[in-house]
Design an enzyme around this catalytic site. Structure first.
Site, PDB file in Angstrom:
ATOM      1  N   CYS B  74       1.972  18.457  40.807  1.00  0.00           N
ATOM      2  CA  CYS B  74       1.541  18.468  42.208  1.00  0.00           C
ATOM      3  C   CYS B  74       1.727  19.876  42.795  1.00  0.00           C
ATOM      4  CB  CYS B  74       2.296  17.396  42.990  1.00  0.00           C
ATOM      5  SG  CYS B  74       1.580  17.029  44.597  1.00  0.00           S
ATOM      6  N   HIS B 178       0.708  12.616  40.068  1.00  0.00           N
ATOM      7  CA  HIS B 178       2.109  12.415  39.711  1.00  0.00           C
ATOM      8  C   HIS B 178       2.207  11.508  38.486  1.00  0.00           C
ATOM      9  CE1 HIS B 178       4.108  14.272  43.186  1.00  0.00           C
ATOM     10  NE2 HIS B 178       2.976  13.985  43.803  1.00  0.00           N
ATOM     11  N   GLU B 180       4.761  10.771  36.863  1.00  0.00           N
ATOM     12  CA  GLU B 180       5.988   9.964  36.954  1.00  0.00           C
ATOM     13  C   GLU B 180       5.829   8.783  37.896  1.00  0.00           C
ATOM     14  OE1 GLU B 180       5.349  12.644  38.598  1.00  0.00           O
ATOM     15  OE2 GLU B 180       6.447  12.745  40.490  1.00  0.00           O
TER      16      GLU B 180
END
Lengths: 269, 197
Positions: B74, B178, B180
């Site tokens: 990001c 993202h 994650e």
């Protein structure tokens, strides 16, 4: 295309998931992390955890919860309940939450919205608005403290104000609709969504896939929140998303249904 | 060891939890002394992040120039570039040539772009290795990168306009989304970085 988000909401009281009707009459629906994990596996796009028993002193319960959720669930999640200060927001985010929802505290102290947005970015700040329809004079009034106290604020004006103050997203719950399974208050959702530049999550009253579709198509919502019909197994996220997909909405879902999920046609039940 | 760089910019715990689940040896650290691989996460504003990263910038550049693998997530990826419309006058790390631009809100787009958006892998290597078809990933951003060299674009996505969703140039990887927070699909992207050598 960005998908319409389907967001299970877990209301939590004393550490357990509960669900009521019109904000009262709560029933136990299990452990928050386990329940969240189950919805994650079924294809939820995000999760919202709201501690409705939040005491107003000390470290919010949702900080510990955020830590536990973040260890096991790898999709975005929001926590709310008992958030009173910028430090509370910071603790939740550092514990692994992606967004923090504020409600009564934002009404008491609207600067909390702008201060949090400045420090952490708007994307981390969700303002929850609990609104009740005015039967006589029309419009909607904002309620605080879990729907118990009328603030006298007009919901549309309040939505505009919080958006201007930097809220990244509005979680708009119809108190009249909550737990009824009769559908969202589409007029409320649409009026707010059309009045602000940030995404709006429709909430309160989802009973079937058609309600979710209406929330998006007629209510102009960017995301739909639901609770009861998932908690009690009335339907699954996969089935709801299949119906949304068939209705032409952009959704994120696995084309191959998980074992135990119906492979049949579109169900609007 | 995979070092997740802590420079005071937001939530590192999710990245760390995800890598731990993949069984990777990863730690959150305030410097990159022990890094064999480096992850630069980041949430917040370009200018503020560069100020915080100021002391570390020479070490990062030297690490990368010596072939060290770096993954920007990001804002972490945006920092690779020369500058950003978000913070005019602030120089980025300059690991890749190009600018960071804001989504035009006059198109009626809601900004930030938040949500699950389909990503088209245009390079069969790097972060999107093994992805042949569109997959959805989770995005939260108001700005996107515009590399001067189109060959570094590893994936694209569409939000009002087509934008660069991931970059790769040898040892320099980045995603605007993202991984994650993108469930099992995101885990595969992180796994690509963990396994890359």
């Amino acid at each position: 295309m960005t998908a319409i988000r389907l967001i299970p909401c877990l209301d939590i009281q004393h550490g357990r998931v509960v669900k009521g009707r019109n904000f009262v009459d709560l029933k136990d629906n299990g452990d928050p992390v386990e329940t969240g994990k189950k919805y994650n596996d079924e294809g939820a796009d995000e999760l919202v955890f709201l501690d409705i028993s939040a005491s107003h002193e000390g470290r919010p319960f949702v900080v510990d919860l955020a830590e536990k959720v973040a260890e096991q669930i790898f999709i975005p999640f929001t926590v709310g309940g008992g958030i009173n200060t910028v430090d509370d927001v910071r603790e939740c985010l550092l514990s692994g939450a992606d967004k923090v929802a504020m409600n009564s505290a934002a009404i008491r102290n609207p600067k909390l919205i702008s201060q949090s947005a400045e420090v952490f970015g708007s994307q981390a700040v969700v303002v929850a608005i609990d609104a009740k329809r005015n039967r006589e004079e029309g419009g909607w009034t904002v309620f605080s403290h879990g729907g118990r106290a009328s603030t006298g604020l007009d919901a549309i004006e309040w939505a505009k104000e919080v958006a201007e103050r930097g809220a990244g997203e509005l979680l708009v719950t119809s108190i009249d609709g909550d737990g009824t399974r009769m559908g969202y208050d589409l007029e409320l959702t649409r009026t707010i969504s059309d009045a602000v530049g940030c995404p709006v999550i429709a909430s309160g009253g989802a009973g079937n896939a058609l309600h979710l579709i209406d929330g998006v198509v007629k209510g102009h919502a960017d995301a739909v929140l639901l609770a009861g019909i998932l908690h009690d197994g009335t339907t699954t996220i996969g089935n709801l998303k299949r119906a949304m997909d068939a209705a032409g909405l952009s959704v994120r879902y696995k084309k191959n249904p998980a074992p135990g999920e119906s492979e049949g046609g579109v169900s609007f039940e | 060891m995979i070092v997740i760089l802590d420079y005071g910019c937001g939530n590192l715990r999710s990245v760390s939890n995800a890598l731990k689940r993949l069984g990777a040896n990863a730690e959150i650290q305030e410097d990159l002394d022990r890094a064999t691989k480096l992850i630069i996460p980041g949430v917040g504003a370009f200018g503020a992040a560069m100020r915080r990263l100021d002391n570390l910038a020479p070490a990062i550049k030297s690490y990368v120039n010596h072939g060290g693998a770096v993954f920007g997530i990001c804002l972490g990826m945006q920092l690779f570039f020369d500058s950003s419309e978000e913070s005019p006058g602030v120089s980025g790390l300059g690991l890749m040539r190009g600018q960071v631009k804001r989504f035009p809100s006059e198109m009626g787009l809601k900004v930030p772009h938040i949500g699950w958006t389909q990503v088209d892998p245009v390079q069969g290597q790097g972060p999107l290795k093994g992805f042949e078809d569109f997959e959805s990933f989770y995005f939260v951003h108001s700005y996107y990168v515009q590399p001067s060299d189109p060959s570094v674009v590893a994936a694209t996505a569409t939000y009002g306009l087509d934008f660069c969703a991931a970059v790769r140039k040898e040892n320099i990887w980045g995603t605007q989304f993202h991984p994650e927070k993108s469930g099992e699909t995101g885990m595969r992207v992180l796994e690509n970085f963990v396994r890359w050598s």
